[in-house]
Design a protein around this motif. Structure first.
Motif, PDB file in Angstrom:
ATOM      1  N   LYS A  44      -1.996  -3.700   4.278  1.00  0.00           N
ATOM      2  CA  LYS A  44      -1.368  -3.978   3.014  1.00  0.00           C
ATOM      3  C   LYS A  44      -2.320  -3.251   1.762  1.00  0.00           C
ATOM      4  O   LYS A  44      -3.554  -2.903   1.831  1.00  0.00           O
ATOM      5  N   ALA A  58       9.473   1.091  -5.807  1.00  0.00           N
ATOM      6  CA  ALA A  58       9.654  -0.339  -5.600  1.00  0.00           C
ATOM      7  C   ALA A  58      10.238  -0.794  -4.355  1.00  0.00           C
ATOM      8  O   ALA A  58       9.666  -1.888  -3.858  1.00  0.00           O
ATOM      9  N   ALA A  59      11.309  -0.303  -3.861  1.00  0.00           N
ATOM     10  CA  ALA A  59      12.018  -0.693  -2.595  1.00  0.00           C
ATOM     11  C   ALA A  59      10.942  -0.484  -1.602  1.00  0.00           C
ATOM     12  O   ALA A  59      10.980  -1.266  -0.553  1.00  0.00           O
ATOM     13  N   ARG A  92       7.560  -0.836  -1.564  1.00  0.00           N
ATOM     14  CA  ARG A  92       6.756  -2.016  -1.564  1.00  0.00           C
ATOM     15  C   ARG A  92       7.408  -3.064  -1.060  1.00  0.00           C
ATOM     16  O   ARG A  92       6.890  -3.861  -0.267  1.00  0.00           O
ATOM     17  N   ARG A  93       8.726  -3.382  -1.450  1.00  0.00           N
ATOM     18  CA  ARG A  93       9.340  -4.473  -0.765  1.00  0.00           C
ATOM     19  C   ARG A  93       9.480  -4.333   0.737  1.00  0.00           C
ATOM     20  O   ARG A  93       9.315  -5.502   1.511  1.00  0.00           O
ATOM     21  N   ALA A  94       9.757  -3.096   1.099  1.00  0.00           N
ATOM     22  CA  ALA A  94      10.044  -3.082   2.467  1.00  0.00           C
ATOM     23  C   ALA A  94       8.351  -3.244   3.447  1.00  0.00           C
ATOM     24  O   ALA A  94       8.594  -3.628   4.370  1.00  0.00           O
ATOM     25  N   GLU A 152       6.151  -5.185   2.634  1.00  0.00           N
ATOM     26  CA  GLU A 152       5.865  -6.753   2.725  1.00  0.00           C
ATOM     27  C   GLU A 152       6.227  -7.015   4.354  1.00  0.00           C
ATOM     28  O   GLU A 152       5.580  -8.071   4.601  1.00  0.00           O
TER      29      GLU A 152
END
Length: 350
Positions: free
Chosen positions: A159, A322-323, A325-327, A329
């Protein structure tokens, strides 16, 4: 305490995705209380000298009876005789990153020889651990390994703190991967040749010594295209320094012809980078919708279109960042990977 012998070719600190996977799994198993004994097998794999191969076999024969042994697939696939001798006295597990015969640039005879060798070697393994669903399918289909003898342990992803990205003048492109033909840098250069009007610079981070001929050909290609001053080969960097390159980039692009998994893609996602990728194997499964653009295999037209889109559309880059970063996670971390690896090992003990 569980004890594992981990055999590997070459230098374990080599900065590639495969060796990085090995290092992280070993460290994770040790954190879980395992005692991991390292077993170096020598250099030159998967085409080792006869003396190296003989010495590697002798090393395996010297391990204590009943020991559990994992052998990295870069070596395992060309050690069918050693595997045959070891399978009766050791708990023998093969770790396959991708089939050796699928490496780009092999002659027909080399590919055929590696196929037969790896098929024979895997027939002697009690279990096979692979790093992607695509590789699991290939191991089953190519080599006839039963599905119940295969465990998938995806690489972990560290991360990262998110750094917002915006317009900063010259667009910074980044590729990460050893400079070999399979990584498709020639395809990427051909795609970039049609985008001279855009303001960009490409950094390539990856070892230059694996295939000096490939590196020389790429330098010649850049010179012929007139792009020498817009591409920089950074060479191999220490793992702890790699994050800095991701943080400074605006877009990650890797035009691979084939990947067994593609850890560089997920590392880029974890740093919030929009990703452009290509190639067979696990690439399409690794790239998430919204955060990445998949360009098929050896399609310079699609690569050029994807690059132009992200070069000229800052809003699209920010949405994909942004997508990403979501992926990221949802990706497993290395603790998850090591724990799954340990479960696989425990399930095949005698």
């Amino acid at each position: 305490m569980n004890t594992l012998y981990f055999a590997y070719p070459g230098e374990l600190e080599t900065p590639t995705g495969g060796y990085g996977y090995d290092r992280k799994i070993i460290a994770g198993l040790e954190d879980l209380g395992w005692q991991v004994e390292l077993v170096p097998l020598g250099a030159g794999f998967p085409f080792p000298a006869a003396e190296t191969l003989s010495q590697a076999q002798t090393v395996l024969e010297g391990l204590p009876a009943g020991a559990q042994l994992v052998v990295d697939g870069l070596a395992f696939g060309v050690m069918p005789e050693a595997a045959s001798l070891a399978c009766g006295r050791l708990d023998l597990v093969a770790l396959v990153h991708h089939p050796l015969c699928r490496e780009t640039g092999l002659s027909e005879d080399e590919a055929s020889g590696l196929f037969e060798s790896e098929r024979n070697a895997l027939g002697h393994a009690r279990h096979v651990i692979v790093t992607s669903h695509a590789t699991a399918t290939q191991v089953a289909d190519l080599f006839g390994v039963a599905e119940e003898r295969i465990t998938i342990v995806l690489p972990g992803t560290e991360k990262q703190d998110f750094a917002a990205r915006g317009s900063s003048g010259k667009l910074k492109l980044l590729s990460v991967g050893t400079v070999v033909r399979r990584k498709g840098y020639d395809l990427l250069f051909a795609a970039l040749d049609g985008l001279r009007e855009c303001d960009w610079h490409l950094d390539i981070v990856g070892g230059l010594d694996a295939d000096p001929g490939c590196h020389a050909a790429l330098l010649q290609q850049l010179s012929g295209l007139g792009l020498t001053d817009r591409v920089t080969f950074k060479g191999a960097v220490a793992p702890q320094d790699l994050s800095g390159f991701y943080r400074q980039a605006d877009v990650f692009v890797l035009a691979s012809r084939y990947e067994g998994y593609g850890m560089a893609y997920t590392e880029a996602l974890a740093h919030g980078l929009p990703v452009i990728g290509s190639g067979g194997g696990a690439v399409a499964d690794t790239l998430p919708d919204g955060a990445a653009i998949y360009c098929g295999t050896e399609d310079t037209g699609k690569l050029r279109s994807a690059l132009k889109l992200l070069m000229t559309n800052e809003s699209k880059r920010l949405d994909m960042s942004a997508a990403a970063r979501r992926a990221a996670e949802a990706l497993p971390d290395w603790r998850d990977a090591a724990a799954q690896f340990a479960v696989a090992l425990g399930g095949v003990r005698r």
